[in-house]
Design a protein around this motif. Structure first.
Motif, mmCIF file in Angstrom:
data_model
loop_
_atom_site.group_PDB
_atom_site.id
_atom_site.type_symbol
_atom_site.label_atom_id
_atom_site.label_comp_id
_atom_site.label_asym_id
_atom_site.label_seq_id
_atom_site.Cartn_x
_atom_site.Cartn_y
_atom_site.Cartn_z
ATOM 1 N N LEU B 144 0.761 -1.078 0.091
ATOM 2 C CA LEU B 144 0.143 0.078 0.166
ATOM 3 C C LEU B 144 0.847 1.370 -0.024
ATOM 4 C CD1 LEU B 144 -2.964 -0.835 2.523
ATOM 5 C CD2 LEU B 144 -2.912 -0.275 0.050
ATOM 6 N N LEU B 148 1.109 3.357 -3.157
ATOM 7 C CA LEU B 148 0.549 4.955 -3.214
ATOM 8 C C LEU B 148 1.534 5.919 -3.497
ATOM 9 C CD1 LEU B 148 -1.666 5.074 0.122
ATOM 10 C CD2 LEU B 148 -2.211 5.954 -2.319
ATOM 11 N N VAL B 222 -1.581 -2.186 -6.962
ATOM 12 C CA VAL B 222 -2.028 -0.897 -5.935
ATOM 13 C C VAL B 222 -1.893 0.316 -7.061
ATOM 14 C CG1 VAL B 222 -1.724 0.573 -3.916
ATOM 15 C CG2 VAL B 222 -1.815 -1.932 -3.757
ATOM 16 N N MET B 226 -4.760 2.569 -8.233
ATOM 17 C CA MET B 226 -4.778 4.012 -7.824
ATOM 18 C C MET B 226 -4.951 5.021 -9.049
ATOM 19 S SD MET B 226 -5.036 4.861 -4.674
ATOM 20 C CE MET B 226 -5.053 6.634 -3.957
ATOM 21 N N VAL B 249 -7.418 11.156 -1.435
ATOM 22 C CA VAL B 249 -6.649 10.184 -1.596
ATOM 23 C C VAL B 249 -7.342 9.285 -0.503
ATOM 24 C CG1 VAL B 249 -4.530 8.898 -1.292
ATOM 25 C CG2 VAL B 249 -4.533 10.941 -2.550
ATOM 26 N N ALA B 250 -7.347 9.608 0.775
ATOM 27 C CA ALA B 250 -7.707 8.747 1.913
ATOM 28 C C ALA B 250 -9.123 8.218 1.735
ATOM 29 C CB ALA B 250 -7.454 9.458 3.062
ATOM 30 N N LEU B 254 -8.502 5.815 -2.109
ATOM 31 C CA LEU B 254 -8.054 4.564 -1.490
ATOM 32 C C LEU B 254 -9.048 3.555 -1.139
ATOM 33 C CD1 LEU B 254 -5.257 3.454 -0.545
ATOM 34 C CD2 LEU B 254 -5.683 4.258 1.734
ATOM 35 N N LYS B 255 -10.411 3.874 -0.999
ATOM 36 C CA LYS B 255 -11.641 3.152 -0.857
ATOM 37 C C LYS B 255 -11.905 2.372 -2.017
ATOM 38 C CE LYS B 255 -15.597 3.680 2.496
ATOM 39 N NZ LYS B 255 -16.408 4.966 2.786
ATOM 40 N N THR B 257 -9.757 1.709 -4.591
ATOM 41 C CA THR B 257 -8.876 1.143 -5.113
ATOM 42 C C THR B 257 -8.801 -0.355 -4.157
ATOM 43 O OG1 THR B 257 -7.518 3.018 -5.252
ATOM 44 C CG2 THR B 257 -6.326 0.888 -5.496
ATOM 45 N N ALA B 258 -9.456 -0.474 -2.932
ATOM 46 C CA ALA B 258 -9.163 -1.579 -1.916
ATOM 47 C C ALA B 258 -9.999 -2.569 -2.496
ATOM 48 C CB ALA B 258 -9.517 -1.047 -0.597
#
Lengths: 284, 337
Positions: B144, B148, B222, B226, B249-250, B254-255, B257-258
């Protein structure tokens, strides 16, 4: 062919990969010519000689010698034969098996399709190396067995890819047209369908050559693969492990050769995937 | 959602049944299991006695049913069989009761006498779990971070450096990485113990060896995931409404991408199990993986069976959970099928 060459030259990484791979394949084919020594010839007076650039190294053994005084460079060169042979033959076996089963599955449908796909599910429930170990445990190791085991257990990914491709290609207009024009099933399969499902198979096969090489080396390293009498990278690494303190070169060079070969195949595979199907560019 | 869950459960049960069938067939291919339980050159009478005791004289389908369900609903347990004794006359041989896989009975280990095979496997499992958990955390967290870093600064030196490392990592056979780590950190520098277990320090090299392949692959995914997400309209909207880059991003990128990563993490469990067999052997780590190799080389087949089944079972269950989580996260999955 010209276009292919042009595309390969544009990608720096692919070019590097192709160059390394070419060297590896050539040295495997020409091993008796390029290897400076007999890979099996032991000379106990020259045991554990370091590589030539180290103190006590000798030009005679460029990459040093092993615990029996055999030349590490020559053994590494000969080792590429086993690795490449296992990788290529096992991929041919699993590829043919997978393509045939995938085609049958897609064309027959119904119970046979369900059965083949459930067998595939069962096989995917095992980590690949574990399944190989379990089968080796039963049928025993050895070069031929390792090739067969890797070949036979590797069909699933091909069958799945081919099945889904055939299912979509089967309904395309050009296949319909050929069928309407009275093509026989076999002609239809070989002329119209097979060429259109081969792209992902070729890409998959390329990457699998590398994974089978690693699998063979791993099995051999664990003492379950190729017999110790044959010079192979797995055997050399297993020997090297016992002599880490006295002869680090025994474990470093065959591993490096294996890594470079795998790397070169992966680089070529990445390029091939993009070249053959630009739509796949962002999938892994 | 319930229909989806039920369908996946049914599939998993079917796969586990197939795994058991395969494990049973593999045992059959070993030849006569009775001869494995006795010293070589045992008299035929002893072999015959063992065959009867373990029900190996029965037809294959009976053996398979007993392998699965034990003596439930059969008259096998407590049965005695008369057989010729070498000195003349008859010998009464009692058939050993069998619990069946359904009650966790894979028979007794041939190497650790009197110990149930599954017990031997389960005893070793916590150590494997410890190693796999460490490798998994190492791979997931670092991938991660690296992914990132790459995605936020694409085409910089950092991005290119990490990508080259990732490609190298994907091409490096794990057992060679293990040997190199031992060579550098144990033999040359003397910083870390080369083998065994017991302290946190023992965990460092095996975890790195085991996790690096996943780390390399996940980093690439990732990064590309991303990069794709950062180009989406909703990220542009988030930026346009004035959110700080950190929040964009957060909270947004990110969510999203997860979601595909969840599936990948499930697959990683399989990779880790397979890799553990090799890693544990290199570092003499006393887990299930090393037990498999030991049992294979000593032909302790009940333990091989139990271990192979146990690993496949965990793998199937993990993938089941992953699929269910995925179906819950992404409604298209459960409707689409």
């Amino acid at each position: 062919m010209g276009e292919l060459w042009h595309s390969l030259r544009r990608g720096k990484a692919a070019c590097l990969g192709a160059a390394i791979l070419l060297v590896m394949v050539l040295s495997a084919v020409l091993a008796p010519v390029v290897a400076p020594h007999d890979p099996l010839q032991a000379e106990i007076t020259k045991r554990l000689r370091p590589p030539v650039w180290r103190e006590k190294g000798a030009a005679e053994n460029l990459l040093g010698s092993d615990q029996l005084g055999r030349d590490v460079l020559s053994r590494t060169i000969y080792g590429s034969r086993v690795s490449l042979m296992v990788g290529i033959i096992a991929v041919l076996i699993s590829g043919i098996l997978g393509v045939v089963l995938g085609m049958v599955s897609a064309f027959q449908g119904g119970r046979l399709d369900a059965l083949i796909m459930r067998i595939a599910d069962v096989q995917l429930a095992f980590p690949f190396i574990l399944l190989a170990i379990a089968v080796v445990a039963v049928v025993g190791g050895g070069l031929l067995n390792v090739i067969l085991i890797l070949g036979v257990t590797g069909w699933v990914s091909y069958a799945r890819v081919v099945r889904s491709q055939v299912l979509s290609v089967k309904e395309k207009e050009y296949v319909e047209a050929a069928r309407a024009l009275g093509s026989r099933s076999l002609v239809l399969i070989f002329r119209q369908i097979l060429p259109n499902v081969m792209t992902p198979v070729i890409v998959l096969a390329t990457f699998n050559v590398a994974s089978y090489m690693v699998a063979e080396a791993s099995l051999t390293f664990l003492g379950l693969g190729v017999q110790p009498a044959i010079p192979s990278w797995g055997i050399m690494l297993a020997d090297g492990r016992e002599y880490m303190r006295a002869g680090w070169w025994m474990a470093v060079f065959p591993g490096l050769a294996l890594m470079l070969t795998v790397l070169s195949i992966n680089l070529v595979g990445d390029w091939l995937r993009e070249y053959l199907d630009p739509r796949l560019r962002h999938t892994e | 959602m319930w229909r989806y869950i039920l369908r996946r459960l049914a599939q998993a049960v079917l796969v586990i049944f197939g795994v058991l069938l395969l494990v049973f067939v593999i045992m059959q291919l070993t030849g006569d299991p009775a001869s494995l339980m006795l010293p070589p050159d045992s008299p035929a009478e002893d072999i015959q006695r063992v065959r009867i005791m373990y029900g190996l004289d029965r037809p294959l389908y009976v053996q398979f049913v007993r392998f699965l369900f034990g003596d439930i609903g059969t008259r096998e347990a407590g049965r005695t069989v008369r057989t010729f004794a070498s000195g003349g006359g008859w010998l009464e041989v009692p058939v050993k009761p069998r619990g069946g896989v359904i009650r966790g009975d894979f028979g007794e280990s041939l190497r650790y006498r009197e110990q149930p095979a599954l017990g031997v496997v389960l005893e070793r499992f916590p150590r494997s779990l410890e190693l796999m958990a460490a490798a998994f955390l190492y791979a997931v967290l670092l991938s991660l971070v690296f992914g990132l870093l790459c995605a936020l600064r694409p085409a910089t030196l950092l991005d290119q450096g990490i990508r080259v490392l990732a490609i190298l990592g994907q091409s490096m056979p794990s057992f060679w990485l293990g040997l190199l780590l031992i060579l550098v950190f144990a033999v040359w520098l003397g910083w870390l113990p080369a083998m065994g277990s017991g302290t946190w320090w023992h965990l460092v090299m095996p975890a790195i060896t085991l996790g690096s392949l996943s780390l390399a692959r996940n980093t690439r995914l990732v990064r590309s995931g991303m990069l794709d997400v950062l180009n989406e309209d909703y990220v542009r909207t988030a930026r346009a409404k004035g959110l700080t880059e950190r929040l964009v991003v957060a909270k947004h990128a990110l969510k999203n991408t997860a979601i595909p990563l969840v599936t990948l993490w499930g697959l990683d469990v399989g990779v880790l199990f397979g890799g553990a067999v090799i890693t544990e052997s290199i570092f003499a780590w006393p887990g299930t993986g090393r037990l498999v190799i030991e049992s294979v080389t000593r032909r302790d087949f009940p333990v091989v069976q139990a271990a192979v089944f146990f690993i496949a079972l965990i793998f199937v269950l993990v993938n089941l959970v992953v699929d269910l989580v995925y179906g819950w996260l992404d409604p298209r999955v459960r409707v689409g099928r």
